[in-house]
Structures are given as structure tokens and as C-alpha cells.
Design a protein around this motif. Sequence first.
Motif, PDB file in Angstrom:
ATOM      1  N   ALA A  45     -92.199  17.857 -44.520  1.00  0.00           N
ATOM      2  CA  ALA A  45     -92.181  17.455 -44.489  1.00  0.00           C
ATOM      3  C   ALA A  45     -92.579  15.906 -44.437  1.00  0.00           C
ATOM      4  N   GLY A  46     -92.356  15.778 -45.652  1.00  0.00           N
ATOM      5  CA  GLY A  46     -92.632  14.640 -46.960  1.00  0.00           C
ATOM      6  C   GLY A  46     -91.091  14.400 -46.612  1.00  0.00           C
ATOM      7  N   ASP A  47     -90.425  14.895 -46.814  1.00  0.00           N
ATOM      8  CA  ASP A  47     -88.799  14.722 -46.576  1.00  0.00           C
ATOM      9  C   ASP A  47     -88.347  14.184 -45.771  1.00  0.00           C
ATOM     10  N   CYS A  48     -88.593  14.678 -44.774  1.00  0.00           N
ATOM     11  CA  CYS A  48     -87.878  13.979 -42.578  1.00  0.00           C
ATOM     12  C   CYS A  48     -88.794  12.920 -42.799  1.00  0.00           C
ATOM     13  N   PHE A  66     -87.793   5.634 -53.471  1.00  0.00           N
ATOM     14  CA  PHE A  66     -87.898   6.950 -54.648  1.00  0.00           C
ATOM     15  C   PHE A  66     -89.665   7.720 -54.300  1.00  0.00           C
ATOM     16  N   ASP A  67     -89.315   9.350 -54.267  1.00  0.00           N
ATOM     17  CA  ASP A  67     -90.204  10.155 -53.333  1.00  0.00           C
ATOM     18  C   ASP A  67     -89.922  11.191 -54.587  1.00  0.00           C
ATOM     19  N   PRO A  68     -91.434  10.791 -55.228  1.00  0.00           N
ATOM     20  CA  PRO A  68     -91.436  11.475 -56.629  1.00  0.00           C
ATOM     21  C   PRO A  68     -91.752  12.761 -56.311  1.00  0.00           C
ATOM     22  N   ASN A  69     -91.954  13.327 -55.162  1.00  0.00           N
ATOM     23  CA  ASN A  69     -92.106  14.692 -55.122  1.00  0.00           C
ATOM     24  C   ASN A  69     -92.075  15.913 -56.764  1.00  0.00           C
ATOM     25  N   ILE A  70     -93.581  15.625 -57.292  1.00  0.00           N
ATOM     26  CA  ILE A  70     -93.775  15.924 -58.207  1.00  0.00           C
ATOM     27  C   ILE A  70     -93.675  17.257 -57.929  1.00  0.00           C
ATOM     28  N   LEU A 104     -98.036   6.051 -48.846  1.00  0.00           N
ATOM     29  CA  LEU A 104     -99.345   7.159 -49.239  1.00  0.00           C
ATOM     30  C   LEU A 104     -98.817   8.311 -48.301  1.00  0.00           C
ATOM     31  N   LYS A 105     -98.612   9.760 -48.523  1.00  0.00           N
ATOM     32  CA  LYS A 105     -98.451  10.650 -47.362  1.00  0.00           C
ATOM     33  C   LYS A 105     -99.427  11.218 -47.783  1.00  0.00           C
ATOM     34  N   ARG A 106    -100.198  12.122 -46.710  1.00  0.00           N
ATOM     35  CA  ARG A 106    -101.489  12.691 -46.821  1.00  0.00           C
ATOM     36  C   ARG A 106    -101.823  13.860 -45.331  1.00  0.00           C
TER      37      ARG A 106
HETATM   38 MG    MG Z   1     -93.362  15.460 -50.661  1.00  0.00          MG
END
Ligand code: MG
Length: 319
Positions: free
Chosen positions: A260-263, A166-170, A228-230
Motif C-alpha cells: 500500500a505504502g509503495d503504491c 525517500f520512504d524510510p520503510n523501516i 504521513l501514511k496512516r
Molecule cells: Mg512503507
Amino acid sequence: LHRFDIVTAGELLAEFVAERPGQRFDVPGRFQGPFPSGAPAIFASQAARMGARVAYAGCVGSDGFGDLILDRLTADGIDTAAVGRDADYPTGTAFVRYRDDGDRDFIFNLAHSAAARLDVDDAGLERLADCRYLHVMGSSLSSPTAIALIDRLATRVRARGGRISFDPNIRAELMADPATRAAVLTRIDDCDVFLPSEADLAWLSHGEPEAETVARLLDERRMSLVVLKRAARGSEAFTSDHAPRRVAAYPVDERDPTGAGDCFGGALMAALAAGESLERALQLASAAGAHAVTRVGPMEGCSDRATLDALIASHGGAR
Ligand code: MG
Ligand code: ATP
């Protein structure tokens, strides 16, 4: 053996990108597009290009934007048997602009588009549930129909022994809806792999230090891996049985941060599904996130394994 390595479900949309930083929505200007998009679609494309067997559940309209998106998913080798074509509603759209400080604003037309008409029958759900991982994006939990469908799919995946990432991608624009907020919290409770950005984690932590929030999540919830993505500062992976692993970002020339986060997530989950070590999966994910930002357009920076191996090698392998 499962039929699919990874199944994703959610919004498919055509995206238009403001050409100039600082460009406004309330003044005429030039946009590039249409680009195929939708957070789960970007994730799916990245995973499929790395060789994962990926299936998608979504809905597009009977229009050119729908053709654009379906052609792209098909070209990447994604199974689209569960992608519907709505006869009455147009394909979803999004417009994105970049502020001078790099922050993004979106205008979404999802609620009144084919994206909100996502529906899969029981036989279709059963076929999709035969997967190693179901990946859910918080941005997909934006309509009652999508929330219900993803719930049904998650239940079936669990029943067949699959795992959930799960990526919350808020996105503030979508999170104003209480039903969406509740669905995001449900998915956080239920996932095995949790992939928040710093902003996503801040939304959850109410001012508490990041490491404490992550420790609490690993301790109290089902999840066993948090990454955690920074953004340009890299990423950090947490498990309950190992010290945090810091992963540096690859230095690249950023042209468009969207995707970026999705890839990153698509590469990570494709590598884990292929049995790679967590260290190797994180390295590939970091390379995929870096590659994504070098191209304009949400899905234009997706990459295959050879591209990522070359990017990693060009930086001496280490990270
Ligand atoms: Mg994202
Ligand atoms: P998205 O906008 O797609 O939702 P996100 O906020 O989920 O993005 P980011 O942290 O922006 O995710 O990016 C994911 C990963 O991609 C980062 O952890 C990093 O490894 C890589 N990445 C992102 N931006 C850059 C950059 N400018 N240079 C190098 N790597 C980057």
C-alpha cells in the motif's frame, strides 16, 4: 527535459505470502507465490502504470525468479538497462506471514542473494542521473554495496538538478544493522519529499507528538513536503507554508496490506512529476494505496490512471 521522470534503485525479490492469517514460519503451511516484489519495484510499477517514464537499477539471479521479475518490470514499461543478472547468486526472496492482529513478519534472503550484488558502472549511473526524481526506499539500504550505489546515484542526481524522495520503510529485521540505520538517517537529511508511515515516524520521534517531529524536520532539514501514511486512516501532508492537508482513505475490502505504502508513493511521485497539484496527487495516491490492498501479492494491486479515476469517481470524487 529529463530522460526519466523517476529513477529507483534497490532490492528485487520473489515473495511468498502465507495463505492463512496466523500461519507460522516454524510449522509447515501453504504459501502463495512467487510474486515479483521489492519495495522500490512496487513503487516503480505503480509510477510506470500511471505513465511516468521510470528506470530501475537492481540485480536478479540467472533463474526463473529473475525472469519473473524482469518480465514484470518490462511489461510495465520500466527501463531495465541497469538491472543486472548475477551468474553466481540466486534472486532474493522474502516470505511474509500475517499475525492474528494483522502485523506482519518477514524472512528475507537478501544479503546472500543477487539483490546484494547491485552494481552499475559510471556510464550507467550518468544515464540514470538524468531524472526529475530519484526515489529511495529505506529497505534498500540493507547492504554495503546498495548503500554505496545509492549514495553515488544520489550525488549525481543532485549534481544534475534532480530531486530526491525517500520512504524510510523501516523493517525491524533490517534496521538492526548500524550501517543501515546510519544510511537511513543520511537519506532523511538529504531528501526533498519524505514519505514515512506512522511507525517510521515513531522510530524517529522518540515519543514526541507527530506534528512536532514533522515541524522540526521541515524546519531543520532540506525536505519541503512530508506525507504521513496512516493505513486505513488515510494520510496527512505537511509543508512549511500551508496548514496540514488531511486525506481520507477510500473504504475498500482489504485482502493484503503489503505494498500500500509503495503504491501510494509511486502514484504521488508520478503525479507530481507530471505537474499535477499537490491536492490531486494526494487524491491519486490515496486511491492507489486503497487499490493496492484489495489484491493478494505485493505488486498485484498496482493500478493505472483509468483504474484510479474510476475508483475516485465511484466515491463521488471527494476525499
Ligand atoms: Mg512503507
Ligand atoms: P507498506 O506496508 O507498503 O510499507 P506503509 O506503512 O508505508 O505500507 P500505509 O499507511 O499502510 O503505508 O498505506 C499507505 C496509504 O495507502 C495510506 O495512507 C492509505 O491512503 C492507503 N491505504 C492503506 N491501507 C488502506 C486500507 N485498508 N483502506 C484504504 N486505504 C488504505
